[in-house]
Enzyme design. Structure first.
Site, PDB file in Angstrom:
ATOM      1  N   GLY A   1      -4.666  68.068  47.643  1.00 47.51           N
ATOM      2  CA  GLY A   1      -4.466  69.381  47.026  1.00 47.51           C
ATOM      3  C   GLY A   1      -5.782  70.071  46.718  1.00 47.51           C
TER       4      GLY A   1
ATOM      5  NE  ARG B   1      -0.631  66.792  49.237  1.00 50.49           N
ATOM      6  CZ  ARG B   1      -1.341  66.626  48.122  1.00 50.49           C
ATOM      7  NH1 ARG B   1      -2.032  65.534  47.942  1.00 50.49           N
ATOM      8  NH2 ARG B   1      -1.353  67.562  47.198  1.00 50.49           N
TER       9      ARG B   1
ATOM     10  CG  ASP C   1      -2.423  59.227  47.247  1.00 52.43           C
ATOM     11  OD1 ASP C   1      -2.340  58.046  46.869  1.00 52.43           O
ATOM     12  OD2 ASP C   1      -1.571  60.089  46.978  1.00 52.43           O
TER      13      ASP C   1
ATOM     14  CE  LYS D   1      -8.410  66.588  45.527  1.00 53.90           C
ATOM     15  NZ  LYS D   1      -7.291  66.682  46.461  1.00 53.90           N
ATOM     16  CB  THR D   2      -7.147  65.369  41.629  1.00 57.07           C
ATOM     17  OG1 THR D   2      -5.817  65.815  41.329  1.00 57.07           O
ATOM     18  CG2 THR D   2      -7.508  64.278  40.637  1.00 57.07           C
TER      19      THR D   2
ATOM     20  CG  ASP E   1      -2.756  66.168  39.639  1.00 61.78           C
ATOM     21  OD1 ASP E   1      -2.733  67.412  39.651  1.00 61.78           O
ATOM     22  OD2 ASP E   1      -2.019  65.470  40.359  1.00 61.78           O
TER      23      ASP E   1
HETATM   24  P1  FBP Z   1      -4.193  65.933  44.657  1.00 56.92           P
HETATM   25  O1  FBP Z   1      -3.758  64.704  43.927  1.00 56.92           O
HETATM   26  O2  FBP Z   1      -4.314  65.752  46.122  1.00 56.92           O
HETATM   27  O3  FBP Z   1      -5.429  66.521  44.061  1.00 56.92           O
HETATM   28  O4  FBP Z   1      -3.073  67.059  44.501  1.00 56.92           O
HETATM   29  C1  FBP Z   1      -2.624  67.415  43.268  1.00 56.92           C
HETATM   30  C2  FBP Z   1      -1.501  68.425  43.289  1.00 56.92           C
HETATM   31  O5  FBP Z   1      -1.972  69.718  42.995  1.00 56.92           O
HETATM   32  C3  FBP Z   1      -0.420  67.996  42.299  1.00 56.92           C
HETATM   33  O6  FBP Z   1      -0.695  68.515  41.013  1.00 56.92           O
HETATM   34  C4  FBP Z   1       0.831  68.527  42.919  1.00 56.92           C
HETATM   35  O7  FBP Z   1       1.964  67.766  42.574  1.00 56.92           O
HETATM   36  C5  FBP Z   1       0.561  68.383  44.387  1.00 56.92           C
HETATM   37  O8  FBP Z   1      -0.839  68.487  44.547  1.00 56.92           O
HETATM   38  C6  FBP Z   1       1.255  69.445  45.203  1.00 56.92           C
HETATM   39  O9  FBP Z   1       1.082  69.162  46.538  1.00 56.92           O
HETATM   40  P2  FBP Z   1       1.163  70.248  47.694  1.00 56.92           P
HETATM   41  O10 FBP Z   1      -0.129  70.968  47.697  1.00 56.92           O
HETATM   42  O11 FBP Z   1       1.325  69.417  48.909  1.00 56.92           O
HETATM   43  O12 FBP Z   1       2.299  71.156  47.384  1.00 56.92           O
END
Ligand code: FBP
Length: 559
Positions: free
Chosen positions: A82, A146, A177, A203-204, A206
């Site tokens: 993400g 991803r 991941d 990075k994230t 979250d």
């Molecule tokens: P990462 O763990 O890859 O940083 O992604 C976090 C996130 O933004 C989550 O908060 C959310 O659930 C998910 O990505 C959403 O995924 P997508 O971008 O595939 O809709």
């Protein structure tokens, strides 16, 4: 017509600060190796799976040392998972370090995430490209994806692409991941004596990729400030119109860090924390009762309005839901390629699923609205995660609260009016222009990643510490990826993965919420943070998140 916004134009000229010794330049620092490491869980298993990179020591850069290698080295960079504010600055920092070390060095950006390195899709990143993206949000410079890297075929293809481009190191910018990918790739590259090193960057938005060595993942600072601004605006609206209850779901696939930080910045009436729900073994009904009770108490004071924050990952923390989702994950993994299931109509799918679940899981599954059932059955992402961003927990709670309130009305326990608004904030913050903190932190992470490469390390995550202090006091180094690994079930199988850092219920950050939430529930203590400030006094523009400040204060108190 404008090509870019006036603010973006201004931000392109912002010169990010480099962490501590890194400001001496890539050619004036030396590596020092500290204590050997282990793994956070399943140590023997992790040791067996990563024999060539397991247990390496913590790395730190120091001043006035012998120079790191200046040998010509091309690097490939991947943005993974993400989006998070600051990704472009990681690449800019990497680029500047690599060119400072040797002008012949080249930086290749793999397109569309990890699949780019397997499929040989890339661009060479030049001064012109990098300069257009400095201090901007988003991952659009090379895109993201991803794809899970785990097969021999993928690794061999990636090696072929790297050899063709004379790439000696790969930097993977990602969350848990994606850095699991980095760890697997580093092990494979080492065991096959390819001479290619792999370095990760944390990075994230979250905020769940953190530990003693990684204080914060990049993007969390900007994203939480952006959400806090939006929540503040909604609180002001709620307090003006006094007629709606706003239910706001906030991103954060598993951990509730985003929700907790946003709550501390804005002081809403209700904040749910997934980790607390799990610890207290709250059922869905208990959560609904808790919320309805606050709504009723506010109604008694004539306040038929309020704001509730709900973490995106809540559903997986409710024990009964967690059990059911775990059974669903196994079931769906078994149904992959099963045509009679795949071609069945939605209702038939629910019956097939329900017939294969145990009695309690089936009862819960059947009690859910069709929309939520469909959302729970959607494909898992390539890493086996439920796509919680697509599950409308906020709407499920609203529907259940309405029922509960009408029941309470019949019993004479509620006399108010309930009118709802549902929101989901996630994508609104993931690509925001990075705050000063994220701009500086990311630039340092990228610059530092190249220092780790030049120091000859592989299987490390770029680490910048002491981040509540001014950048000149930040500490640059690296942490072995294997240190963060343990075994978890994904797609029905046990796999090595980086362990997510969840909200610590005995930590100082949750304690701050616990201390005030009852007051915030009934009184109106709303804070309206406003927009991220880039220019102005330092105590407005350069403040760390409340989470980081409280965690660092606690850590210092323990020293
Ligand atoms: P990462 O763990 O890859 O940083 O992604 C976090 C996130 O933004 C989550 O908060 C959310 O659930 C998910 O990505 C959403 O995924 P997508 O971008 O595939 O809709």
């Amino acid at each position: 017509m404008r090509e870019i916004s006036p603010l973006q134009k201004e931000r392109l000229n912002y010169r990010p600060k480099l962490a501590g010794v890194l400001s001496l330049g890539i050619n004036n620092i030396k590596l020092s190796l500290k204590d050997k490491t282990s793994a956070v869980g399943d140590v023997e298993e992790i040791k067996k799976l990563f024999p060539n990179i397991f247990g390496e020591p913590i790395a730190r850069f120091e001043a006035q040392g012998s120079e790191l290698s200046r040998e010509n080295k091309n690097v490939g960079v991947i943005l993974s998972g993400g989006q998070a504010p600051g990704g472009h600055n990681v690449i800019a920092g990497l680029f500047d370090a690599l060119k400072t070390a040797n002008t012949q060095n080249k930086l290749y950006g793999f397109l569309g995430g990890p699949s780019g390195i397997v499929d040989g899709k890339y661009i060479e990143l030049t001064d012109e490209i990098i300069n257009a993206y400095r201090n901007t949000g988003g991952f659009d410079i090379i895109g993201s994806g991803r794809t899970k890297l785990e097969t021999q075929e993928q690794f061999k293809k990636a090696l072929g692409v790297c050899q063709e481009l004379k790439i000696g190191a790969i930097v993977i910018i990602g969350g848990d991941d994606s850095n699991t990918n980095a760890c697997l790739l580093a092990q494979w590259m080492k065991e096959n004596n390819t001479g290619i090193s792999v370095i990760g960057c944390p990075k994230t938005i979250d905020g769940d990729l953190k530990n003693d060595q990684i204080e914060i993942s990049f993007g969390f600072d900007t994203a939480t400030k952006t959400y806090a601004e939006l929540i503040g605006n909604i609180q002001r609206d709620a307090n003006s119109a006094k007629k709606y209850w706003h239910f706001i779901k906030l991103m954060g696939r598993s951990a509730s860090h985003v929700c907790l930080e946003a709550a501390l910045q804005t002081q809403p009436n209700i904040t749910l924390i997934g980790e607390e729900v799990e610890q207290k073994a709250w059922s869905l009904d208990k959560i609904v009762t808790y919320m309805a009770d606050i709504i009723a108490k506010r109604a008694e004071k004539g306040k038929n309005y309020g704001v509730a924050l709900i973490p995106e990952g809540l559903i997986e923390f409710i024990p009964e839901m967690k059990n059911m989702i775990s059974s669903l994950n196994d079931l769906l993994a078994g149904l992959e390629g099963n045509d009679s299931y795949i071609n069945a109509k939605e209702d038939e799918k629910y019956s097939i699923i329900s017939s294969k679940l145990n009695d309690s899981d089936a009862k819960l599954f059947n009690s859910l609205p069709a929309q939520i059932k469909a959302q729970l059955l959607m494909d898992r992402d390539p890493h086996g995660n439920v796509q919680v961003s697509k599950i409308e927990t906020e709407k499920l709670l609203i529907a259940m609260i309405k029922e509960k309130l009408s029941q309470m009305k019949k019993e004479g326990k509620y006399t108010g009016k309930f009118s709802d608004q549902a929101h989901f904030f996630g994508y609104e913050g993931r690509c925001a222009m990075p705050s000063n903190f994220d701009a500086d932190y990311c630039y340092s992470l990228g610059y530092n990643a190249f220092a780790l490469i030049q120091a000859g390390l592989t299987g490390y995550l770029s680490s910048i510490k002491n981040t509540t202090k001014p950048a000149s006091e930040w500490i640059a180094g690296g942490v072995p990826l294997t240190m963060m690994m343990n075994m978890e079930k994904r797609h029905g199988e046990m796999k090595p993965v980086i362990k997510k850092a969840l909200v610590e219920l005995d930590g100082p950050v949750f304690a701050a919420l616990e201390k005030y939430r009852e007051k915030w529930a009934l009184e109106d203590c709303f804070i309206y943070p406003g927009a991220i400030q880039y220019f102005g006094p330092s105590d407005v523009c350069d403040i760390a998140t409340i989470t980081l400040q409280l965690e660092q204060e606690k850590q210092l108190a323990n020293v």
